[in-house]
Design a protein around this motif. Structure first.
Motif, PDB file in Angstrom:
ATOM      1  N   ASN A  34       0.824  -1.212   0.000  1.00 19.04           N
ATOM      2  CA  ASN A  34       0.000   0.000   0.000  1.00 19.04           C
ATOM      3  C   ASN A  34       0.860   1.265   0.000  1.00 19.04           C
ATOM      4  OD1 ASN A  34      -2.546  -1.212  -0.149  1.00 19.04           O
ATOM      5  ND2 ASN A  34      -2.510  -1.643   2.036  1.00 19.04           N
ATOM      6  N   LYS A  35       2.078   1.182   0.505  1.00 17.47           N
ATOM      7  CA  LYS A  35       2.997   2.323   0.477  1.00 17.47           C
ATOM      8  C   LYS A  35       3.517   2.584  -0.938  1.00 17.47           C
ATOM      9  CE  LYS A  35       4.632   1.420   5.166  1.00 17.47           C
ATOM     10  NZ  LYS A  35       5.785   1.058   5.996  1.00 17.47           N
ATOM     11  N   CYS A  36       3.479   1.573  -1.777  1.00 18.45           N
ATOM     12  CA  CYS A  36       4.047   1.645  -3.127  1.00 18.45           C
ATOM     13  C   CYS A  36       2.995   1.958  -4.198  1.00 18.45           C
ATOM     14  CB  CYS A  36       4.709   0.315  -3.486  1.00 18.45           C
ATOM     15  SG  CYS A  36       5.842  -0.325  -2.254  1.00 18.45           S
ATOM     16  N   ARG A  37       1.776   1.538  -3.933  1.00 16.71           N
ATOM     17  CA  ARG A  37       0.749   1.570  -4.973  1.00 16.71           C
ATOM     18  C   ARG A  37       0.313   2.961  -5.398  1.00 16.71           C
ATOM     19  NH1 ARG A  37      -3.696  -2.110  -2.959  1.00 16.71           N
ATOM     20  NH2 ARG A  37      -4.293  -1.841  -5.109  1.00 16.71           N
ATOM     21  N   ALA A  38       0.672   3.989  -4.658  1.00 13.99           N
ATOM     22  CA  ALA A  38       0.354   5.350  -5.095  1.00 13.99           C
ATOM     23  C   ALA A  38       1.116   5.690  -6.378  1.00 13.99           C
ATOM     24  CB  ALA A  38       0.692   6.350  -3.995  1.00 13.99           C
ATOM     25  N   CYS A  39       2.259   5.052  -6.581  1.00 13.67           N
ATOM     26  CA  CYS A  39       3.105   5.352  -7.740  1.00 13.67           C
ATOM     27  C   CYS A  39       3.342   4.170  -8.682  1.00 13.67           C
ATOM     28  CB  CYS A  39       4.462   5.864  -7.262  1.00 13.67           C
ATOM     29  SG  CYS A  39       4.367   7.379  -6.297  1.00 13.67           S
ATOM     30  N   HIS A  40       3.123   2.949  -8.217  1.00 12.99           N
ATOM     31  CA  HIS A  40       3.425   1.752  -9.000  1.00 12.99           C
ATOM     32  C   HIS A  40       2.201   0.858  -9.112  1.00 12.99           C
ATOM     33  CE1 HIS A  40       7.790   2.444  -8.921  1.00 12.99           C
ATOM     34  NE2 HIS A  40       7.623   2.821  -7.660  1.00 12.99           N
ATOM     35  N   GLN A  41       2.161   0.056 -10.174  1.00  8.85           N
ATOM     36  CA  GLN A  41       1.090  -0.916 -10.346  1.00  8.85           C
ATOM     37  C   GLN A  41       1.675  -2.302 -10.557  1.00  8.85           C
ATOM     38  OE1 GLN A  41      -1.848   0.132 -13.311  1.00  8.85           O
ATOM     39  NE2 GLN A  41      -2.168   2.167 -12.437  1.00  8.85           N
ATOM     40  N   LEU A  42       0.838  -3.295 -10.250  1.00  7.62           N
ATOM     41  CA  LEU A  42       1.145  -4.718 -10.444  1.00  7.62           C
ATOM     42  C   LEU A  42      -0.068  -5.381 -11.079  1.00  7.62           C
ATOM     43  CD1 LEU A  42       2.584  -5.860  -6.979  1.00  7.62           C
ATOM     44  CD2 LEU A  42       3.797  -5.944  -9.145  1.00  7.62           C
ATOM     45  N   VAL A  50       3.226   7.229 -12.126  1.00  9.81           N
ATOM     46  CA  VAL A  50       4.318   8.045 -11.602  1.00  9.81           C
ATOM     47  C   VAL A  50       5.607   7.223 -11.619  1.00  9.81           C
ATOM     48  CG1 VAL A  50       5.181   9.244  -9.550  1.00  9.81           C
ATOM     49  CG2 VAL A  50       2.772   9.436 -10.191  1.00  9.81           C
ATOM     50  N   GLY A  51       5.487   5.930 -11.318  1.00 10.64           N
ATOM     51  CA  GLY A  51       6.609   4.998 -11.356  1.00 10.64           C
ATOM     52  C   GLY A  51       6.320   3.880 -12.341  1.00 10.64           C
ATOM     53  N   PRO A  52       7.334   3.088 -12.667  1.00  8.38           N
ATOM     54  CA  PRO A  52       7.138   1.988 -13.618  1.00  8.38           C
ATOM     55  C   PRO A  52       6.360   0.818 -13.001  1.00  8.38           C
ATOM     56  CG  PRO A  52       9.343   1.908 -12.728  1.00  8.38           C
ATOM     57  CD  PRO A  52       8.711   3.158 -12.193  1.00  8.38           C
ATOM     58  N   VAL A  53       5.800   0.008 -13.854  1.00 10.65           N
ATOM     59  CA  VAL A  53       5.155  -1.239 -13.458  1.00 10.65           C
ATOM     60  C   VAL A  53       6.204  -2.107 -12.763  1.00 10.65           C
ATOM     61  CG1 VAL A  53       4.178  -3.375 -14.414  1.00 10.65           C
ATOM     62  CG2 VAL A  53       3.487  -1.167 -15.339  1.00 10.65           C
ATOM     63  N   LEU A  54       5.790  -2.806 -11.712  1.00 12.63           N
ATOM     64  CA  LEU A  54       6.739  -3.644 -10.974  1.00 12.63           C
ATOM     65  C   LEU A  54       6.570  -5.138 -11.244  1.00 12.63           C
ATOM     66  CD1 LEU A  54       7.015  -1.763  -7.558  1.00 12.63           C
ATOM     67  CD2 LEU A  54       8.459  -1.593  -9.591  1.00 12.63           C
ATOM     68  N   ILE A  90      15.200  -0.139  -1.295  1.00  9.20           N
ATOM     69  CA  ILE A  90      13.940   0.267  -0.682  1.00  9.20           C
ATOM     70  C   ILE A  90      14.154   0.931   0.684  1.00  9.20           C
ATOM     71  CG2 ILE A  90      13.245  -1.857   0.525  1.00  9.20           C
ATOM     72  CD1 ILE A  90      11.037   0.339  -1.763  1.00  9.20           C
ATOM     73  N   LYS A  91      15.299   0.700   1.304  1.00 11.93           N
ATOM     74  CA  LYS A  91      15.618   1.381   2.569  1.00 11.93           C
ATOM     75  C   LYS A  91      15.840   2.876   2.342  1.00 11.93           C
ATOM     76  CE  LYS A  91      17.735  -2.521   4.851  1.00 11.93           C
ATOM     77  NZ  LYS A  91      18.995  -3.181   5.188  1.00 11.93           N
ATOM     78  N   PHE A 104      10.806   8.707  -2.043  1.00  6.64           N
ATOM     79  CA  PHE A 104      10.217   7.793  -1.081  1.00  6.64           C
ATOM     80  C   PHE A 104      11.135   7.744   0.127  1.00  6.64           C
ATOM     81  CE2 PHE A 104       9.586   3.284   0.384  1.00  6.64           C
ATOM     82  CZ  PHE A 104       8.276   3.429   0.808  1.00  6.64           C
ATOM     83  N   ALA A 105      10.553   7.879   1.293  1.00 12.44           N
ATOM     84  CA  ALA A 105      11.349   7.895   2.532  1.00 12.44           C
ATOM     85  C   ALA A 105      12.045   6.571   2.794  1.00 12.44           C
ATOM     86  CB  ALA A 105      10.464   8.256   3.717  1.00 12.44           C
TER      87      ALA A 105
END
Length: 130
Positions: A34-42, A50-54, A90-91, A104-105
């Motif tokens: 859920n932290k990633c889905r604002a910018c990425h999709q699967l 906003v970001g590439p497909v993962l 991711i850190k 991303f923090a």
């Protein structure tokens, strides 16, 4: 003799339960997603946003998703995504790839990173769950 058996039993139990506590939890990884889905999709209908497909992230070269406009830093990083590289990235994405567009923090918790990795690894390059 009884002490030795008791100690052995405790060590075996600790090994079994200790390892299961560190196992990857796909359901927890999905919550972390859920932290990633604002910018990425699967998934099969995923699109670059906003970001590439993962989909199919692990084993893929950084900066290689067709149709996504990557930073030069990302395209030229020479990274092939695996569990270790992803955990480092991711850190703190900007520390791993200085000049990346990813804002991303980061996720600092090791277990959360393992869980997220397990969740992401479910999706092949076509977005199908394996």
């Amino acid at each position: 003799m009884m002490k030795a058996i008791a100690c052995a039993t405790i060590l075996i139990a600790a090994a079994i339960f200790g390892n299961s506590a560190q196992a990857q939890d796909v359901a927890a990884g999905e919550r972390s997603w859920n932290k990633c889905r604002a910018c990425h999709q699967l998934g099969e209908s995923a699109k670059n946003t906003v970001g590439p497909v993962l989909n199919g992230l692990f084993g893929r070269h950084s900066g290689s998703v067709e149709g996504y406009s990557y930073s030069n830093a990302n395209k030229n990083s020479g990274i092939t995504w695996d569990e270790t590289v992803f955990a480092e990235y991711i850190k703190d994405p900007r520390a791993k790839i200085p000049g990346t567009k990813m804002v991303f923090a980061g996720i600092k918790n090791e277990q959360e990173i393992k869980d997220l990795t397990a969740f992401l690894k479910q999706y092949d390059k076509d977005g199908k769950k394996m």
